[in-house]
Design an enzyme around this catalytic site. Structure first.
Site, mmCIF file in Angstrom:
data_model
loop_
_atom_site.group_PDB
_atom_site.id
_atom_site.type_symbol
_atom_site.label_atom_id
_atom_site.label_comp_id
_atom_site.label_asym_id
_atom_site.label_seq_id
_atom_site.Cartn_x
_atom_site.Cartn_y
_atom_site.Cartn_z
ATOM 1 C CE LYS A 155 43.963 36.001 -30.345
ATOM 2 N NZ LYS A 155 44.719 36.704 -29.102
HETATM 3 P P1 NAD Z 1 47.154 28.707 -22.131
HETATM 4 O O1 NAD Z 1 46.629 27.982 -23.272
HETATM 5 O O2 NAD Z 1 48.588 28.958 -22.028
HETATM 6 O O3 NAD Z 1 46.381 28.402 -20.829
HETATM 7 C C1 NAD Z 1 45.057 28.085 -20.685
HETATM 8 C C2 NAD Z 1 44.661 27.687 -19.398
HETATM 9 O O4 NAD Z 1 43.304 27.993 -19.236
HETATM 10 C C3 NAD Z 1 45.018 26.592 -19.044
HETATM 11 O O5 NAD Z 1 45.357 26.278 -17.782
HETATM 12 C C4 NAD Z 1 43.652 25.375 -19.301
HETATM 13 O O6 NAD Z 1 43.622 24.497 -18.437
HETATM 14 C C5 NAD Z 1 42.808 26.571 -18.674
HETATM 15 N N1 NAD Z 1 41.279 26.372 -19.108
HETATM 16 C C6 NAD Z 1 40.901 26.268 -20.471
HETATM 17 N N2 NAD Z 1 39.577 26.234 -20.092
HETATM 18 C C7 NAD Z 1 38.936 26.385 -18.742
HETATM 19 C C8 NAD Z 1 38.228 26.449 -18.104
HETATM 20 N N3 NAD Z 1 36.765 26.352 -18.816
HETATM 21 N N4 NAD Z 1 37.984 26.818 -16.499
HETATM 22 C C9 NAD Z 1 39.142 26.857 -16.287
HETATM 23 N N5 NAD Z 1 40.350 26.955 -16.703
HETATM 24 C C10 NAD Z 1 40.283 26.576 -18.110
HETATM 25 O O7 NAD Z 1 46.488 30.133 -22.579
HETATM 26 P P2 NAD Z 1 47.113 31.563 -22.499
HETATM 27 O O8 NAD Z 1 47.924 31.725 -23.433
HETATM 28 O O9 NAD Z 1 47.469 31.782 -20.914
HETATM 29 O O10 NAD Z 1 45.682 32.566 -22.690
HETATM 30 C C11 NAD Z 1 44.635 32.368 -21.868
HETATM 31 C C12 NAD Z 1 43.757 33.682 -22.140
HETATM 32 O O11 NAD Z 1 44.574 34.999 -22.210
HETATM 33 C C13 NAD Z 1 43.238 33.586 -23.623
HETATM 34 O O12 NAD Z 1 41.850 34.133 -23.573
HETATM 35 C C14 NAD Z 1 44.176 34.304 -24.486
HETATM 36 O O13 NAD Z 1 43.584 34.983 -25.611
HETATM 37 C C15 NAD Z 1 44.396 35.345 -23.239
HETATM 38 N N6 NAD Z 1 45.593 36.093 -23.550
HETATM 39 C C16 NAD Z 1 46.934 35.469 -24.036
HETATM 40 C C17 NAD Z 1 47.867 36.272 -23.983
HETATM 41 C C18 NAD Z 1 49.367 35.512 -23.953
HETATM 42 O O14 NAD Z 1 50.509 36.193 -24.102
HETATM 43 N N7 NAD Z 1 49.408 33.976 -24.154
HETATM 44 C C19 NAD Z 1 48.255 37.436 -23.965
HETATM 45 C C20 NAD Z 1 46.738 38.240 -23.928
HETATM 46 C C21 NAD Z 1 45.771 37.542 -23.615
#
Ligand code: NAD
Length: 429
Positions: free
Chosen positions: A119
């Site tokens: 990461k």
């Molecule tokens: P992103 O930045 O695209 O989206 C994050 C979203 O969460 C945004 O809409 C933001 O406004 C919202 N957010 C942040 N803090 C918040 C809160 N306190 N309450 C409500 N909404 C909130 O990020 P992402 O890539 O979608 O990642 C989201 C999660 O999924 C992370 O934990 C990441 O590690 C995990 N993840 C992502 C992927 C991927 O392919 N992008 C894969 C597996 C896991």
């Protein structure tokens, strides 16, 4: 405070000071003790193998130069190159990144991918960066971690606050350094650069493939099942779309701006058009506004946390109305909350299983990058479905045999695979 102090970035915590890292280690220790793991192995797996901490400057649009902290951590290198996302968030520190790298190891192992976990991240608030600032920061960060990454070494992907465009800049910077185009160095790239269209929706699609199997475990039908989604980024948006296509009803969504609620079901297509224009879900005319922290209390059968870590904690685990929690985000549930949910008979499909669709399609993209060979989208979706549903069935079987919850079963499977690989390779020298 001197002017110099004001300019200096706050010194972030190191490994042992991070609550998130301690949680990841405690969770591992619990499973290692249950499995009776050889202490020589468990000692090794509690710690990251390689960690890179960098501080580097980038230029703001107004001419100021700002110095930020960047990280890249590899948990274990036993199974092949390492793989894991890069996040831009103000919370990022060595412990958070190390915890997430460990999480990636178990995730890759339990779906059978030939990777160790990694990461990376930069301690910065992405919403304060212009496009030009994001590009300059990304290119400098890539230069700093250049010797650490590579198609055979370590392959980043998007995570919180980063996207396909950021991956394109990493690939371009890396390619300039090595002197040739290197599509295999990152995944989650734009389609034009060798990305796969399915990567954007892969994590949500993976969650949706597991939804009917999870509902079956709690005797609930899929049709019209009410779903609440926290976070409307790459994961939340793709999950909302995919579960709607399956026949479920998304009744509430939230992001950093707040939440929206519509008991009859939100028109997801209209919400996508709204957020394309307005960025945030707030103000969407087809639903009632709610506060972000009210999302967990909305009447629903399924809750998908898809935002950030540790949002389900002892203070709100009692309020959750859902019967199933499908963890889209990484580490959204603290260990204490996990116990509360278990006591309340709420089925938790753990992050390392539930959101593995992202890294699985990343693996497909990496293979295509190495082979300069393109699969069709249908082929990609079918293979993803097969891997996700097989992993779910296997973990459910372990849970049944060992009489443990799905999180423990998933960890047992992941840890066992890495342990066996370590024993087969032996100790060097
Ligand atoms: P992103 O930045 O695209 O989206 C994050 C979203 O969460 C945004 O809409 C933001 O406004 C919202 N957010 C942040 N803090 C918040 C809160 N306190 N309450 C409500 N909404 C909130 O990020 P992402 O890539 O979608 O990642 C989201 C999660 O999924 C992370 O934990 C990441 O590690 C995990 N993840 C992502 C992927 C991927 O392919 N992008 C894969 C597996 C896991």
């Amino acid at each position: 405070m001197t002017a110099l102090d004001q300019m200096a970035p706050e010194i972030p915590p190191l490994l042992g000071d991070s609550g998130m890292y301690r949680e990841a280690v405690n969770q591992f220790d619990r499973v290692a003790a249950y499995m009776g793991l050889d202490p020589n192995i468990s000692q090794r797996l509690r710690l990251p193998q390689r960690s890179l901490v960098t501080t580097f400057p980038f230029r703001r649009d107004d001419g100021r130069v700002e110095t930020v902290f960047g990280y890249r951590v590899k948990h274990v290198l036993t199974l092949g190159p390492t793989k894991g996302g890069i996040r831009y968030a103000p919370s990022v520190n060595l412990g958070e990144v190390a915890a997430l790298a460990m999480n990636m190891t178990w995730k890759c192992a339990l779906v059978g991918l030939p990777y160790g976990g990694a990461k990376g991240g930069v301690r910065v608030a992405p919403e304060t960066l212009s496009r030009g600032e994001t590009q300059r920061l990304t290119r400098r960060y890539t230069s700093e971690i250049f010797t650490f990454i590579g198609p055979q070494r370590d392959i980043p992907a998007p995570d919180l606050g980063t996207d396909a465009q950021v991956m394109a800049w990493i690939m371009d910077t890396y390619s300039h350094h090595v002197g040739h185009g290197a599509p295999g160095v990152v995944t989650g790239k734009p389609v034009e650069l060798g990305g796969t269209a399915v990567r954007q929706e892969s994590t949500g699609l993976g969650l949706a493939f597991l939804l009917p199997m999870a509902l079956e475990m709690v005797d609930l039908p899929l049709e019209n099942t009410r779903v609440a989604v926290q976070g409307y980024g790459q994961v939340g948006r793709s999950a909302a779309r995919a579960v709607t296509r399956l026949g479920a009803r998304v009744v509430a969504v939230s992001d950093l701006s707040g939440g929206i609620h519509c008991p009859d079901g939100i028109d997801i297509q209209a919400l996508e058009q709204w957020t394309d224009r307005n960025v945030w879900v707030k103000g969407f005319p087809g639903a009632d506004p709610i506060r972000g922290d009210q999302l967990f209390e909305v009447d629903c059968e399924v809750l998908i946390p898809a935002a950030i870590q540790e949002v389900i904690h002892a203070g709100n685990a009692h309020d959750i109305t859902a019967s199933v929690v499908l963890e889209g985000a990484n580490a959204p549930t603290t260990m204490e909350a996990d116990r509360i949910l278990r006591d309340r008979d709420i089925l938790v499909v753990p992050d390392i299983l539930a959101n593995a669709g992202g890294v699985t399609v990343s693996y497909f993209e990496w293979l295509q990058g190495l082979q300069y060979y393109i699969w069709t989208d249908d082929e990609t979706r079918q293979r993803l479905q097969q891997i996700m549903t097989t992993a779910f069935r296997e973990i459910k079987k372990v849970a049944g045999e060992e009489n443990v919850d799905l999180r423990t079963a998933a960890l047992i499977k992941g840890v066992a695979r890495v342990t066996n690989a370590k024993l087969l390779r032996g100790l060097f020298p």
